[in-house]
Design a protein around this motif. Structure first.
Motif, short mmCIF file in Angstrom:
data_model
loop_
_atom_site.label_atom_id
_atom_site.label_comp_id
_atom_site.label_asym_id
_atom_site.label_seq_id
_atom_site.Cartn_x
_atom_site.Cartn_y
_atom_site.Cartn_z
N ALA A 66 41.78 50.52 41.59
CA ALA A 66 42.40 49.60 42.55
C ALA A 66 41.45 49.30 43.71
CB ALA A 66 43.70 50.19 43.08
N GLU A 67 40.70 50.30 44.14
CA GLU A 67 39.80 50.12 45.28
C GLU A 67 38.51 49.39 44.91
OE1 GLU A 67 37.33 52.73 48.61
OE2 GLU A 67 38.79 53.74 47.34
N HIS A 68 37.91 49.75 43.77
CA HIS A 68 36.59 49.23 43.42
C HIS A 68 36.59 48.20 42.30
CE1 HIS A 68 34.65 52.14 46.01
NE2 HIS A 68 35.43 53.07 45.51
N GLY A 69 37.62 48.19 41.47
CA GLY A 69 37.67 47.27 40.35
C GLY A 69 36.91 47.81 39.15
N PRO A 70 36.96 47.09 38.03
CA PRO A 70 36.33 47.58 36.80
C PRO A 70 34.81 47.48 36.78
CG PRO A 70 37.31 45.44 36.43
CD PRO A 70 37.70 45.85 37.82
N VAL A 71 34.24 46.61 37.60
CA VAL A 71 32.78 46.41 37.61
C VAL A 71 32.24 46.97 38.92
CG1 VAL A 71 30.91 44.73 37.44
CG2 VAL A 71 33.03 44.35 36.17
N ALA A 72 31.90 48.25 38.90
CA ALA A 72 31.43 48.93 40.11
C ALA A 72 30.73 50.22 39.72
CB ALA A 72 32.61 49.25 41.03
N PRO A 73 29.80 50.68 40.53
CA PRO A 73 29.12 51.93 40.21
C PRO A 73 30.08 53.12 40.18
CG PRO A 73 28.50 51.15 42.41
CD PRO A 73 29.29 50.07 41.77
N GLU A 74 31.06 53.12 41.07
CA GLU A 74 32.04 54.21 41.09
C GLU A 74 32.83 54.25 39.80
OE1 GLU A 74 31.19 52.82 45.27
OE2 GLU A 74 31.75 51.79 43.42
N THR A 75 33.15 53.08 39.27
CA THR A 75 33.90 53.01 38.02
C THR A 75 33.06 53.50 36.87
OG1 THR A 75 35.21 51.18 38.89
CG2 THR A 75 35.20 51.46 36.49
N ALA A 76 31.79 53.10 36.83
CA ALA A 76 30.90 53.56 35.76
C ALA A 76 30.79 55.08 35.77
CB ALA A 76 29.53 52.91 35.90
N ALA A 77 30.61 55.66 36.96
CA ALA A 77 30.51 57.11 37.07
C ALA A 77 31.78 57.79 36.58
CB ALA A 77 30.21 57.50 38.51
N ALA A 78 32.93 57.26 36.99
CA ALA A 78 34.21 57.84 36.59
C ALA A 78 34.44 57.69 35.09
CB ALA A 78 35.35 57.20 37.37
N LEU A 79 33.99 56.58 34.51
CA LEU A 79 34.10 56.40 33.07
C LEU A 79 33.30 57.46 32.32
CD1 LEU A 79 33.74 52.51 32.73
CD2 LEU A 79 35.68 53.87 31.89
N ALA A 80 32.06 57.70 32.75
CA ALA A 80 31.21 58.68 32.08
C ALA A 80 31.81 60.08 32.18
CB ALA A 80 29.80 58.64 32.67
#
Length: 161
Positions: A66-80
């Motif tokens: 909700a805060e960063h959206g699907p295209v963001a470094p935070e999201t990539a890190a959380a996905l991994a």
């Protein structure tokens, strides 16, 4: 970078791998499983193209999305990190971004994030600015996430010894 190199490096370290893919739609997993003997290292992965699946399948916190959206470094890190946990793997790889043909939510075509989560370390994320066709961006993303994995594994090995 090749999938075989990643698998060989992980095998040599006794580590297993999982993948969370958005824009690549399974291409990373397909490349890994094309290598004979990959099943002793590659546990599996999720294709979480839709944003809600990033939360439900790859364990990305909904508040982060909700805060960063699907295209963001935070999201990539959380996905991994999340896919490693979801699949019971030591290492997680992730891809997220915009392959085109149109920009998405203010992100230009070619804005991509790849990430690797190694045991006991914060995930490492690379932001990419790719160009070319949709297929070219997706192929470059696969190469980039495999390269990131090898670089991170080499760095962690150097740090240990």
């Amino acid at each position: 970078m090749s999938a075989a190199q990643v698998l060989q490096t992980l095998r040599g370290r006794g580590l297993t791998l999982a993948t969370a893919e958005s824009l690549t739609g399974g291409l990373v997993g397909a490349g890994l499983t094309a290598v004979a003997g990959s099943s002793d290292v590659y546990r599996g992965g999720v294709v979480c193209y839709a944003t809600d699946l990033k939360a439900t399948l790859a364990r990305v916190p909904e508040a982060l999305l909700a805060e960063h959206g699907p295209v963001a470094p935070e999201t990539a890190a959380a996905l991994a990190r999340g896919v490693a946990g979801a699949c019971g793997a030591d290492v997680g790889l992730a891809t997220t971004g915009v392959a085109g043909p149109s920009p998405q939510d203010g992100h230009p075509v070619g804005e991509v994030y790849v990430a690797v989560a190694l045991p006991g370390a914060e995930p490492e994320v690379r932001r990419l600015h790719l160009s070319g066709s949709r297929d070219a961006i997706r192929a470059q993303t696969v190469d980039a996430v495999l390269a990131l994995a090898l670089d991170a594994l080499a760095a962690s090995s150097s740090a240990l010894g």
